[in-house]
Design a protein around this motif. Structure first.
Motif, PDB file in Angstrom:
ATOM      1  N   GLU A 148      -1.000  12.460   2.925  1.00 49.69           N
ATOM      2  CA  GLU A 148       0.001  12.964   2.001  1.00 49.69           C
ATOM      3  C   GLU A 148       1.032  13.747   2.817  1.00 49.69           C
ATOM      4  O   GLU A 148       0.683  14.476   3.731  1.00 49.69           O
ATOM      5  N   LYS A 171       6.486  11.293  -2.496  1.00 46.43           N
ATOM      6  CA  LYS A 171       5.947   9.963  -2.809  1.00 46.43           C
ATOM      7  C   LYS A 171       6.701   8.905  -2.037  1.00 46.43           C
ATOM      8  O   LYS A 171       7.872   9.066  -1.717  1.00 46.43           O
ATOM      9  N   ILE A 209       4.693  17.297  -3.014  1.00 42.58           N
ATOM     10  CA  ILE A 209       4.167  16.104  -2.345  1.00 42.58           C
ATOM     11  C   ILE A 209       5.198  14.996  -2.494  1.00 42.58           C
ATOM     12  O   ILE A 209       5.634  14.660  -3.589  1.00 42.58           O
ATOM     13  N   GLU A 250      -6.710   9.875   3.028  1.00 44.05           N
ATOM     14  CA  GLU A 250      -5.413   9.422   2.546  1.00 44.05           C
ATOM     15  C   GLU A 250      -4.366  10.413   3.035  1.00 44.05           C
ATOM     16  O   GLU A 250      -4.540  11.622   2.899  1.00 44.05           O
ATOM     17  N   SER A 294       4.076  16.561   2.437  1.00 45.85           N
ATOM     18  CA  SER A 294       4.624  17.515   1.475  1.00 45.85           C
ATOM     19  C   SER A 294       5.757  18.312   2.102  1.00 45.85           C
ATOM     20  O   SER A 294       5.828  18.477   3.314  1.00 45.85           O
TER      21      SER A 294
END
Length: 101
Positions: free
Chosen positions: A86, A99, A97, A84, A88
């Protein structure tokens, strides 16, 4: 020749401080990988990953060679490897992080 486990050798040969420093270096190395290195870490060939992504091996080769990647391409590659993505932002010692990126 007597064999020893790596775990036992580490504990006998290094101080706790040395072990902590070694582990931090290893983790940092793992955190700094190119897309190609991540693919190799996942145990996949270019052909295998390209097939999972629905692109040609040549396209994946070009993607891995780029210095600037599109987020959508990175997301597809990471998800095809079972991970996955991410994103940041780092401000000093703070990591945030993001979203919805």
């Amino acid at each position: 020749m007597k064999l020893h486990s790596w775990k036992k050798l580490r504990q006998e040969k290094f101080t706790p401080e040395q072990l902590k420093a070694q582990d931090a270096r290893v983790e940092q190395e793992l955190l700094e990988m190119s897309l190609r290195e991540v693919r190799e870490f996942a145990g996949l060939t270019q052909t295998q990953l390209a097939e999972r992504m629905g692109i040609s091996q040549g396209q994946l080769s070009q993607t891995e060679a780029r210095e600037d990647h599109r987020l959508s391409t990175l997301r597809r590659a990471v998800e095809a490897m079972g991970g996955e993505l991410e994103i940041s932002a780092v401000f000093g010692n703070k990591r945030i992080i993001l979203k919805g990126v």
